[in-house]
Design a protein around this motif. Structure first.
Motif, PDB file in Angstrom:
ATOM      1  N   ARG A   1      39.252  37.166  31.148  1.00  0.00           N
ATOM      2  CA  ARG A   1      38.893  36.656  32.466  1.00  0.00           C
ATOM      3  C   ARG A   1      39.190  37.712  33.515  1.00  0.00           C
ATOM      4  O   ARG A   1      40.047  38.585  33.318  1.00  0.00           O
ATOM      5  CB  ARG A   1      39.633  35.364  32.794  1.00  0.00           C
ATOM      6  CG  ARG A   1      41.134  35.518  32.972  1.00  0.00           C
ATOM      7  CD  ARG A   1      41.770  34.140  33.190  1.00  0.00           C
ATOM      8  NE  ARG A   1      43.203  34.235  33.410  1.00  0.00           N
ATOM      9  CZ  ARG A   1      44.010  33.178  33.531  1.00  0.00           C
ATOM     10  NH1 ARG A   1      43.501  31.932  33.436  1.00  0.00           N
ATOM     11  NH2 ARG A   1      45.302  33.332  33.748  1.00  0.00           N
ATOM     12  N   GLN A   2      38.469  37.604  34.609  1.00  0.00           N
ATOM     13  CA  GLN A   2      38.680  38.518  35.727  1.00  0.00           C
ATOM     14  C   GLN A   2      38.617  37.738  37.026  1.00  0.00           C
ATOM     15  O   GLN A   2      37.575  37.162  37.366  1.00  0.00           O
ATOM     16  CB  GLN A   2      37.645  39.634  35.731  1.00  0.00           C
ATOM     17  CG  GLN A   2      37.928  40.704  36.762  1.00  0.00           C
ATOM     18  CD  GLN A   2      37.099  41.956  36.541  1.00  0.00           C
ATOM     19  OE1 GLN A   2      36.080  41.933  35.854  1.00  0.00           O
ATOM     20  NE2 GLN A   2      37.554  43.067  37.105  1.00  0.00           N
ATOM     21  N   ALA A   3      39.743  37.725  37.713  1.00  0.00           N
ATOM     22  CA  ALA A   3      39.826  37.065  39.003  1.00  0.00           C
ATOM     23  C   ALA A   3      39.445  38.056  40.105  1.00  0.00           C
ATOM     24  O   ALA A   3      39.545  39.270  39.905  1.00  0.00           O
ATOM     25  CB  ALA A   3      41.233  36.535  39.231  1.00  0.00           C
ATOM     26  N   PRO A   4      39.032  37.559  41.266  1.00  0.00           N
ATOM     27  CA  PRO A   4      38.655  38.470  42.365  1.00  0.00           C
ATOM     28  C   PRO A   4      39.781  39.436  42.712  1.00  0.00           C
ATOM     29  O   PRO A   4      40.929  39.019  42.909  1.00  0.00           O
ATOM     30  CB  PRO A   4      38.368  37.503  43.511  1.00  0.00           C
ATOM     31  CG  PRO A   4      37.993  36.231  42.852  1.00  0.00           C
ATOM     32  CD  PRO A   4      38.815  36.154  41.609  1.00  0.00           C
ATOM     33  N   GLY A   5      39.450  40.717  42.756  1.00  0.00           N
ATOM     34  CA  GLY A   5      40.426  41.729  43.136  1.00  0.00           C
ATOM     35  C   GLY A   5      41.431  42.084  42.063  1.00  0.00           C
ATOM     36  O   GLY A   5      42.372  42.847  42.315  1.00  0.00           O
ATOM     37  N   LYS A   6      41.245  41.539  40.861  1.00  0.00           N
ATOM     38  CA  LYS A   6      42.184  41.816  39.768  1.00  0.00           C
ATOM     39  C   LYS A   6      41.465  42.427  38.578  1.00  0.00           C
ATOM     40  O   LYS A   6      40.244  42.334  38.460  1.00  0.00           O
ATOM     41  CB  LYS A   6      42.893  40.523  39.342  1.00  0.00           C
ATOM     42  CG  LYS A   6      43.795  39.933  40.413  1.00  0.00           C
ATOM     43  CD  LYS A   6      44.585  38.767  39.864  1.00  0.00           C
ATOM     44  CE  LYS A   6      45.553  38.220  40.906  1.00  0.00           C
ATOM     45  NZ  LYS A   6      46.364  37.077  40.365  1.00  0.00           N
ATOM     46  N   GLU A   7      42.241  43.040  37.709  1.00  0.00           N
ATOM     47  CA  GLU A   7      41.668  43.608  36.505  1.00  0.00           C
ATOM     48  C   GLU A   7      41.354  42.512  35.490  1.00  0.00           C
ATOM     49  O   GLU A   7      41.961  41.443  35.495  1.00  0.00           O
ATOM     50  CB  GLU A   7      42.646  44.616  35.897  1.00  0.00           C
ATOM     51  CG  GLU A   7      42.850  45.856  36.747  1.00  0.00           C
ATOM     52  CD  GLU A   7      43.656  46.915  36.036  1.00  0.00           C
ATOM     53  OE1 GLU A   7      43.819  48.015  36.595  1.00  0.00           O
ATOM     54  OE2 GLU A   7      44.147  46.645  34.922  1.00  0.00           O
ATOM     55  N   ARG A   8      40.419  42.827  34.616  1.00  0.00           N
ATOM     56  CA  ARG A   8      40.089  41.897  33.542  1.00  0.00           C
ATOM     57  C   ARG A   8      41.285  41.795  32.598  1.00  0.00           C
ATOM     58  O   ARG A   8      41.899  42.802  32.247  1.00  0.00           O
ATOM     59  CB  ARG A   8      38.855  42.390  32.795  1.00  0.00           C
ATOM     60  CG  ARG A   8      38.226  41.367  31.890  1.00  0.00           C
ATOM     61  CD  ARG A   8      36.874  41.842  31.367  1.00  0.00           C
ATOM     62  NE  ARG A   8      35.897  42.015  32.442  1.00  0.00           N
ATOM     63  CZ  ARG A   8      34.610  42.261  32.221  1.00  0.00           C
ATOM     64  NH1 ARG A   8      34.149  42.364  30.983  1.00  0.00           N
ATOM     65  NH2 ARG A   8      33.802  42.418  33.242  1.00  0.00           N
ATOM     66  N   GLU A   9      41.606  40.580  32.184  1.00  0.00           N
ATOM     67  CA  GLU A   9      42.761  40.367  31.320  1.00  0.00           C
ATOM     68  C   GLU A   9      42.393  39.521  30.115  1.00  0.00           C
ATOM     69  O   GLU A   9      41.514  38.656  30.179  1.00  0.00           O
ATOM     70  CB  GLU A   9      43.897  39.683  32.096  1.00  0.00           C
ATOM     71  CG  GLU A   9      43.584  38.290  32.592  1.00  0.00           C
ATOM     72  CD  GLU A   9      44.778  37.598  33.228  1.00  0.00           C
ATOM     73  OE1 GLU A   9      45.875  38.174  33.287  1.00  0.00           O
ATOM     74  OE2 GLU A   9      44.617  36.434  33.661  1.00  0.00           O
TER      75      GLU A   9
END
Length: 115
Positions: free
Chosen positions: A37-45
């Protein structure tokens, strides 16, 4: 190789969703499948991963006990059951498979947790 996610949407905190990823173009039963998943402004995890036989799942600490990965090798589909959702779970969720050193991603499905 094609991975097509579905099942995302808007859900209230505490709610549930089940994501699906339909796979094609490779022998699905031979490969481990993962959800990211990738949240806005964050890296894909990495959210979780499931072996080709559907045993020994791995989950990120942030979702352990709330999310469950499963697969149906007859349908070439992997699922992500998400329970007790909270706003921090809001992200685009991606299906992923690695085949012969190549990385394949789906187009993603948006999950928004909000009241």
């Amino acid at each position: 190789v094609q991975l097509v996610e579905s099942g995302g949407g808007l859900v209230q905190p505490g709610g549930s969703l089940r994501l699906s990823c339909a796979a094609s173009g490779f022998t699905f039963s031979r490969y481990a499948m993962s959800w990211y998943r990738q949240a806005p402004g964050k890296e894909r995890e990495l959210v979780g991963m499931l072996s080709n036989l559907g045993i020994n799942p791995f989950y990120a600490n942030t979702v352990k006990g709330r999310f469950t990965i499963s697969r149906d090798n007859a349908l070439n589909t992997v699922y992500l059951q998400m329970n007790s959702l909270n706003p921090e779970d809001t992200a685009v969720y991606y299906c992923y498979v690695r085949i012969s050193s190549y990385n394949y991603w789906g187009q993603g499905t948006q999950v928004t947790v909000s009241s």
